[in-house]
Design an enzyme around this catalytic site. Structure first.
Site, PDB file in Angstrom:
ATOM      1  N   HIS A  43      44.636  -3.599 -63.473  1.00  0.00           N
ATOM      2  CA  HIS A  43      45.674  -2.795 -64.112  1.00  0.00           C
ATOM      3  C   HIS A  43      46.727  -3.671 -64.779  1.00  0.00           C
ATOM      4  CE1 HIS A  43      47.583   1.138 -64.575  1.00  0.00           C
ATOM      5  NE2 HIS A  43      48.731   0.631 -64.206  1.00  0.00           N
ATOM      6  N   ASP A  69      40.124  -1.782 -63.160  1.00  0.00           N
ATOM      7  CA  ASP A  69      41.246  -0.911 -62.797  1.00  0.00           C
ATOM      8  C   ASP A  69      40.717   0.482 -62.523  1.00  0.00           C
ATOM      9  OD1 ASP A  69      43.672   0.434 -62.546  1.00  0.00           O
ATOM     10  OD2 ASP A  69      43.996   0.550 -64.712  1.00  0.00           O
ATOM     11  N   SER A 125      50.225   1.250 -68.322  1.00  0.00           N
ATOM     12  CA  SER A 125      50.218   2.256 -67.270  1.00  0.00           C
ATOM     13  C   SER A 125      50.873   3.550 -67.777  1.00  0.00           C
ATOM     14  CB  SER A 125      50.929   1.700 -66.031  1.00  0.00           C
ATOM     15  OG  SER A 125      50.735   2.512 -64.906  1.00  0.00           O
TER      16      SER A 125
END
Length: 522
Positions: A453, A397, A168
């Site tokens: 994610h 994601d 991320s």
């Protein structure tokens, strides 16, 4: 003489063992004993900053296993998220009343350091009465100092291969730290590479591909898109939405609202295909990935970078009701109650002045200053140093999507293709193809089919993620299969491979002998 002094230095470092006062021998509510050594403590990198680490030794030959620093993103989210929800050894249930083993924990094959950063995140501490404001350069330096201090505390790991990994906003943390480490070979001589998962690495590419990802995944109203295309893009769907979004104009507002389409659907933006079948006889639980504020942190931060404004909340919030009895997929916050229990804080030696644990610190997130719109210079530095660089993406994601990373490598880094995209397999499922891998000059891009994610999370693709990780650190073909976890047979007996214990004992006796000789010489 220099060779002798080098040997003395090496043996002295090896004779200084890991800090026994920071070892965790057990934890409350475990359903089976720990299978490897755990350590937790604080790295005081300045008078005001203390970073909390939790180190989980490899269950397979820790003396030779790679050592991996794991950094969650946010910015402002704790790496305990990785330890308890993703690739770590624990799965917490019923608000901490039960702690089960994750059969696909990455420390089966590697030593993993989970670091809560920056200071003030998770169990880390920032002793300031002012506003907690961080910049990328500061965080990179803090992480560098913390890792250096960690190796001073665990000198026996200085000769292990070292990798930096994260996800991320870790797409910023990881390459920036790795670039600093690459330029400090005297401090980290065994640094081998970096692994970035679902990383946001380029603002412009992220924003433009995100809108197209949402459109082609059926979460965007056609009339809304066409309204923007006709009014703001001269009828061309292949539009630079990023540049328009920075304008203080009607079109800027329309484009920014369009980028939030996923948040109006009721779907999970971090895992588009998430579904959890509930017990209809029990209260309806919120899905924290959607309902809790931390799920907006990264997207809001990216919007703030573009527009200079703090976005309004876009999430929906189902009623928050107790979820005991519902399936494990219904909750991702059980570890909050667990980590905040007095028994666990005592086991981890958390000082009384440390605030209540939260997965993400909203103050840090909202005030964080991103200094770079692209990570190109840092990737270039690490690749030029011939390190083992890879990026992986769960392909479901919507926040940091696969196409962002593929365009970043091809168009921004301009890395030539060595081996075109091909599938990688898991022989124990049908179809066997579980993702795609593309080999570029100096960097590898890997997709994890059906992952979001956080692809290592139980509800996503934990086995496939473990296979990807194992083959990355071992530099093997990504289709090389993994073994299933050993089964705990009860009675205090673990079933970790016997070779681990044998290896550990032999090395312990050899090290004791060498230390005895060294003391005699000195």
């Amino acid at each position: 003489m220099l060779f002798f002094l080098s040997l003395v230095s090496l043996f002295v470092s090896l004779c200084v063992a890991a800090p026994a006062d920071q070892e965790i021998t057990t934890l409350p509510n475990l359903t089976e004993p720990l299978r490897s050594k755990h350590y937790a403590g604080y790295l005081q990198i300045s008078d005001a900053k203390q970073l909390f680490y939790w180190y989980v030794e490899s269950e397979e030959s820790p003396s030779t296993a790679p050592t991996v620093l794991w950094l969650n993103g946010g910015p402002g989210c704790a790496s305990m998220e990785g330890l308890f929800i993703e690739m770590g050894p624990f799965r917490v249930r019923n608000d901490g009343e039960e702690v089960n083993r994750n059969p696909w924990t990455w420390n089966r094959i590697a030593n993993i350091i989970y670091l809560d950063a920056p200071a003030g995140v998770g169990f880390s501490y920032y002793n300031t009465t002012g506003m907690k404001v961080f910049k990328d350069d500061e965080v990179a330096q803090d992480n560098f100092d913390a890792l250096k201090m960690w190796f001073d505390r665990f000198p026996e790991r200085k000769t292990n291969d070292l990798f930096i990994a994260g996800e991320s906003y870790g797409g910023t943390y990881v390459p920036m730290l790795s670039a600093k480490i690459t330029q400090a070979t005297d401090v980290f001589p065994h640094f081998k590479g970096m692994l970035v998962g679902n990383g946001c690495v380029d603002d412009k590419i992220n924003f433009n591909t995100n809108i197209m990802y949402q459109y082609y995944h059926a979460v965007m109203d056609e009339s809304n898109l066409q309204n923007v295309v006709q009014k703001c893009c001269n009828g061309n769907i292949a539009c630079d939405y990023y540049t328009i979004a920075q304008q203080n104009s009607t079109c800027g507002n329309l484009v920014n609202d369009l980028s939030y389409s996923i948040y109006y659907t009721g779907y999970d933006p971090y895992f588009l295909y998430f579904a959890c079948y509930l017990n209809p006889l029990l209260p309806y639980p919120p899905h924290e990935e959607i309902a809790r504020p931390q799920t907006e942190i990264l997207r809001n931060h990216l919007i703030k970078k573009i527009t200079g404004k703090q976005p309004e909340s876009k999430r929906f919030s189902p009623p928050s009701i107790a979820i005991h009895g519902q399936p494990a997929c219904a909750s991702h916050s059980d570890h909050f109650a667990y980590l905040n229990s007095p028994e666990v804080r005592k086991a981890l030696r958390i000082p009384a002045y440390i605030p209540t644990y939260e997965m993400c610190n909203n103050e840090i997130a909202e005030n964080y200053i991103s200094q770079y719109t692209t990570m190109k210079q840092f990737f270039d530095t690490v690749i030029a140093a011939k390190k083992h660089v890879a990026m992986f993406n769960g392909d479901a994601d919507t926040i940091c999507n696969y196409v962002e990373n593929s365009q970043f490598i091809f168009n921004t880094l301009k890395r030539p293709v060595k081996t075109p995209m091909t599938y990688w397999n898991d022989p124990n499922q049908l179809p066997m193809a579980v993702g795609q891998v593309t080999e570029y000059d100096g960097i590898t891009l890997i997709s994890v089919k059906g992952g979001g994610h956080f692809p290592a999370a139980t509800e996503q693709k934990p086995k496939e993620s473990f296979q990807m990780f194992q083959n990355y650190v071992k530099n093997q073909n990504y289709s090389t299969p993994v073994t299933f976890d050993k089964i705990y047979v009860g009675g205090g007996t673990t079933v970790a491979p016997q070779s681990t214990t044998k290896d550990s004992n032999e090395q312990k006796y050899l090290l004791s002998f060498l230390c005895f000789i060294l003391v005699g010489i000195l």
